[in-house]
Design a protein around this motif. Structure first.
Motif: not given
Length: 92
Positions: A44-50
């Motif tokens: 569960q990460e920010g939209t641009g993190v992965l």
């Protein structure tokens, strides 16, 4: 100390909003490592993190802060940063 799960166990690696503190290279190394483990991966990460998820996200209807909930590198939903909302878009 070495910990091992029994054969009947389902091992899950879960993290929420922590990979943004790593460099892009370290994120890629983490992704490669966890994808090669015999486990399920819930992120569960920010939209641009992965970056592996960024190109597979639907357009967002809201400009509110959102995290991407994913299972085994498959994006499933947008989530509020403190669990206050969950908007499914992936497989049920």
């Amino acid at each position: 100390m070495v910990l091992a799960a029994t054969r009947e166990s389902t091992v899950v690696v879960f993290h929420s909003a922590v990979l943004s503190y790593l460099s892009p290279q370290a994120r890629a190394e983490f992704r490669a490592t966890v994808r090669n483990l015999p486990c399920h991966w819930v992120s569960q990460e920010g939209t641009g993190v992965l970056s592996s998820l960024a190109d597979r996200l639907p357009p967002r209807e809201s400009t509110a802060a959102r995290l991407v909930l994913a299972l085994d590198d498959e994006p499933l939903a947008f989530a509020g940063p403190h669990g206050q909302s969950l908007d499914w878009f992936g497989p049920a």
